[in-house]
Design an enzyme around this catalytic site. Structure first.
Site, PDB file in Angstrom:
ATOM      1  N   PHE A 160     -13.738   3.207   3.986  1.00  0.00           N
ATOM      2  CA  PHE A 160     -12.728   2.441   3.275  1.00  0.00           C
ATOM      3  C   PHE A 160     -12.337   3.198   2.018  1.00  0.00           C
ATOM      4  O   PHE A 160     -13.174   3.505   1.179  1.00  0.00           O
ATOM      5  CB  PHE A 160     -13.231   1.035   2.931  1.00  0.00           C
ATOM      6  CG  PHE A 160     -12.101   0.099   2.669  1.00  0.00           C
ATOM      7  CD1 PHE A 160     -11.480  -0.559   3.722  1.00  0.00           C
ATOM      8  CD2 PHE A 160     -11.614  -0.090   1.389  1.00  0.00           C
ATOM      9  CE1 PHE A 160     -10.402  -1.403   3.508  1.00  0.00           C
ATOM     10  CE2 PHE A 160     -10.531  -0.935   1.157  1.00  0.00           C
ATOM     11  CZ  PHE A 160      -9.931  -1.587   2.210  1.00  0.00           C
ATOM     12  N   VAL A 161     -11.057   3.491   1.890  1.00  0.00           N
ATOM     13  CA  VAL A 161     -10.575   4.259   0.743  1.00  0.00           C
ATOM     14  C   VAL A 161      -9.622   3.415  -0.104  1.00  0.00           C
ATOM     15  O   VAL A 161      -8.974   2.500   0.405  1.00  0.00           O
ATOM     16  CB  VAL A 161      -9.862   5.560   1.180  1.00  0.00           C
ATOM     17  CG1 VAL A 161     -10.844   6.511   1.832  1.00  0.00           C
ATOM     18  CG2 VAL A 161      -8.695   5.283   2.112  1.00  0.00           C
ATOM     19  N   ASP A 207      -5.504   2.251  10.978  1.00  0.00           N
ATOM     20  CA  ASP A 207      -6.934   2.116  11.270  1.00  0.00           C
ATOM     21  C   ASP A 207      -7.072   1.763  12.756  1.00  0.00           C
ATOM     22  O   ASP A 207      -7.072   2.652  13.601  1.00  0.00           O
ATOM     23  CB  ASP A 207      -7.480   1.035  10.329  1.00  0.00           C
ATOM     24  CG  ASP A 207      -8.977   0.884  10.365  1.00  0.00           C
ATOM     25  OD1 ASP A 207      -9.653   1.849  10.732  1.00  0.00           O
ATOM     26  OD2 ASP A 207      -9.482  -0.190  10.029  1.00  0.00           O
ATOM     27  N   ARG A 212      -5.325  -0.148  -6.840  1.00  0.00           N
ATOM     28  CA  ARG A 212      -4.064   0.462  -6.403  1.00  0.00           C
ATOM     29  C   ARG A 212      -3.575   1.523  -7.377  1.00  0.00           C
ATOM     30  O   ARG A 212      -2.959   2.504  -6.983  1.00  0.00           O
ATOM     31  CB  ARG A 212      -2.967  -0.602  -6.271  1.00  0.00           C
ATOM     32  CG  ARG A 212      -3.107  -1.524  -5.082  1.00  0.00           C
ATOM     33  CD  ARG A 212      -1.784  -2.226  -4.799  1.00  0.00           C
ATOM     34  NE  ARG A 212      -1.958  -3.444  -4.024  1.00  0.00           N
ATOM     35  CZ  ARG A 212      -2.022  -3.496  -2.700  1.00  0.00           C
ATOM     36  NH1 ARG A 212      -1.952  -2.374  -2.002  1.00  0.00           N
ATOM     37  NH2 ARG A 212      -2.168  -4.637  -2.058  1.00  0.00           N
ATOM     38  N   GLY A 248       0.794  -1.239   0.000  1.00  0.00           N
ATOM     39  CA  GLY A 248       0.000   0.000   0.000  1.00  0.00           C
ATOM     40  C   GLY A 248       0.819   1.277   0.000  1.00  0.00           C
ATOM     41  O   GLY A 248       0.362   2.327  -0.432  1.00  0.00           O
ATOM     42  N   LYS A 291      -7.046   7.011  10.446  1.00  0.00           N
ATOM     43  CA  LYS A 291      -8.456   6.875  10.843  1.00  0.00           C
ATOM     44  C   LYS A 291      -8.491   6.824  12.367  1.00  0.00           C
ATOM     45  O   LYS A 291      -8.688   5.751  12.958  1.00  0.00           O
ATOM     46  CB  LYS A 291      -9.036   5.588  10.266  1.00  0.00           C
ATOM     47  CG  LYS A 291      -9.049   5.506   8.769  1.00  0.00           C
ATOM     48  CD  LYS A 291      -9.812   4.256   8.365  1.00  0.00           C
ATOM     49  CE  LYS A 291      -9.602   3.913   6.923  1.00  0.00           C
ATOM     50  NZ  LYS A 291     -10.270   2.648   6.564  1.00  0.00           N
ATOM     51  N   GLU A 293       3.732   4.068   6.747  1.00  0.00           N
ATOM     52  CA  GLU A 293       2.542   3.241   6.506  1.00  0.00           C
ATOM     53  C   GLU A 293       1.550   4.023   5.651  1.00  0.00           C
ATOM     54  O   GLU A 293       1.540   5.259   5.674  1.00  0.00           O
ATOM     55  CB  GLU A 293       1.879   2.907   7.853  1.00  0.00           C
ATOM     56  CG  GLU A 293       1.969   1.452   8.264  1.00  0.00           C
ATOM     57  CD  GLU A 293       1.061   0.492   7.512  1.00  0.00           C
ATOM     58  OE1 GLU A 293       0.904   0.617   6.279  1.00  0.00           O
ATOM     59  OE2 GLU A 293       0.506  -0.401   8.168  1.00  0.00           O
ATOM     60  N   ASP A 294       0.715   3.293   4.932  1.00  0.00           N
ATOM     61  CA  ASP A 294      -0.312   3.953   4.138  1.00  0.00           C
ATOM     62  C   ASP A 294      -1.476   4.425   5.008  1.00  0.00           C
ATOM     63  O   ASP A 294      -1.810   5.604   5.026  1.00  0.00           O
ATOM     64  CB  ASP A 294      -0.801   3.035   3.006  1.00  0.00           C
ATOM     65  CG  ASP A 294      -1.199   1.633   3.483  1.00  0.00           C
ATOM     66  OD1 ASP A 294      -1.128   1.351   4.696  1.00  0.00           O
ATOM     67  OD2 ASP A 294      -1.585   0.816   2.627  1.00  0.00           O
TER      68      ASP A 294
END
Ligand code: IMP
Ligand code: MG
Length: 194
Positions: free
Chosen positions: A162-163, A113, A175, A54, A141, A109-110
Site C-alpha cells: 500500500f503506497v 490493483d 495525499r 488520487g 500492481k 488512474e492513479d
C-alpha cells in the site's frame, strides 16, 4: 533528493516507512509518458479523463507534458470492499460534464490493483461510444490483478504494497506528500481496530 525519508516535517511523514519514488523519479517517468502520449495522439484533440481524487497530482503533471491540445474532465467513484466491487458495486459520485461519443479518450488512474474499479469504469465509458479509449496508469500492481485489462501507458510496476503520497491517500491522509512512500504496517493494523 535520494530515497531517504525527509526528516524536516515529522508530522507530515508520520506513519511512512520508506520513500519508494522521489519527486524526481516520478517527474522523469511522467515526462516519458507525456512524450509517448503526445506522439500517439499527434494531430488529435484527446479528452483526458481522470478519476478523482488520487489522480490529482499525476494528471496535473502529465497534462503539462503533453504537446497536443487536450481537454480535461473528471469522474469520481466511491470505494467499496473488493467483494462489493466484484459484484459491480462501484458507485459513480460525479459523472462527466459532457458526452464523449466520437471522442478520443485517454483515461487516467492513479493505481490499478485488482482492476475491478477500472473495469467498471471502462465498461461504463465504452457504452457511451467514444471513438477510442486508452488507459494510462501511474502505478500497476499487476500481481494483485483479478481481471485482465489492457493498459497502454504505465508509469511503474508496484509490488502489492500500500503506497501513499503524490495524490494517493490512506483514509484521506498523506495525499499532499510530494513523493510516493510505503505506509508502515502499524498504521494499517491500528486502523483495523477503529
Ligand atoms: P482496484 O479496484 O482493486 O484496482 O483498486 C483501485 C483503486 O484502489 C484505486 O483507484 C485507488 O484509489 C485504490 N488503491 C489501490 N491501491 C492503492 C494504494 O496502494 N494506495 C492508495 N490507493 C490505492
Ligand atoms: Mg482512491
Amino acid at each position: 533528493m535520494n530515497n531517504e525519508l525527509p526528516g524536516d516535517h515529522p508530522e507530515l511523514t508520520h506513519g511512512i516507512r520508506q520513500v519508494l519514488y522521489t519527486e524526481e523519479q516520478i517527474r522523469g517517468r511522467v515526462a516519458e509518458l507525456g512524450q509517448a502520449i503526445s506522439r500517439d495522439y499527434a494531430g488529435q484533440n484527446p479528452l483526458v479523463i481522470g478519476v478523482l481524487k488520487g489522480v490529482l497530482f499525476f494528471m496535473a503533471d502529465l497534462l503539462r507534458e503533453l504537446t497536443v491540445p487536450a481537454e480535461v474532465d473528471f469522474i469520481a467513484v466511491s470505494s467499496y470492499s473488493a467483494e462489493a466491487r466484484e459484484h459491480g458495486m462501484v458507485r459513480l459520485m460525479k459523472d462527466l460534464e459532457a458526452p464523449i461519443a466520437g471522442r478520443h479518450i485517454l483515461f487516467i488512474e492513479d493505481v490499478i490493483d485488482t482492476g475491478l474499479t477500472l473495469n467498471y469504469l471502462l465498461q461504463n465509458l465504452r457504452a457511451r461510444r467514444p471513438a477510442s479509449l486508452e488507459v494510462c496508469v501511474l502505478f500497476d500492481k499487476s500481481s494483485s490483478r483479478l481481471l485482465d485489462i489492457p493498459i497502454k501507458y504505465k508509469g511503474f510496476d508496484l509490488p502489492p504494497y500500500f503506497v501513499v503520497g503524490y495524490g494517493l491517500d490512506f483514509r484521506e491522509k498523506y495525499r499532499n506528500l510530494p513523493f510516493v512512500g510505503l505506509l508502515s504496517p502499524e498504521v494499517f493494523q491500528n486502523s483495523k481496530k477503529d
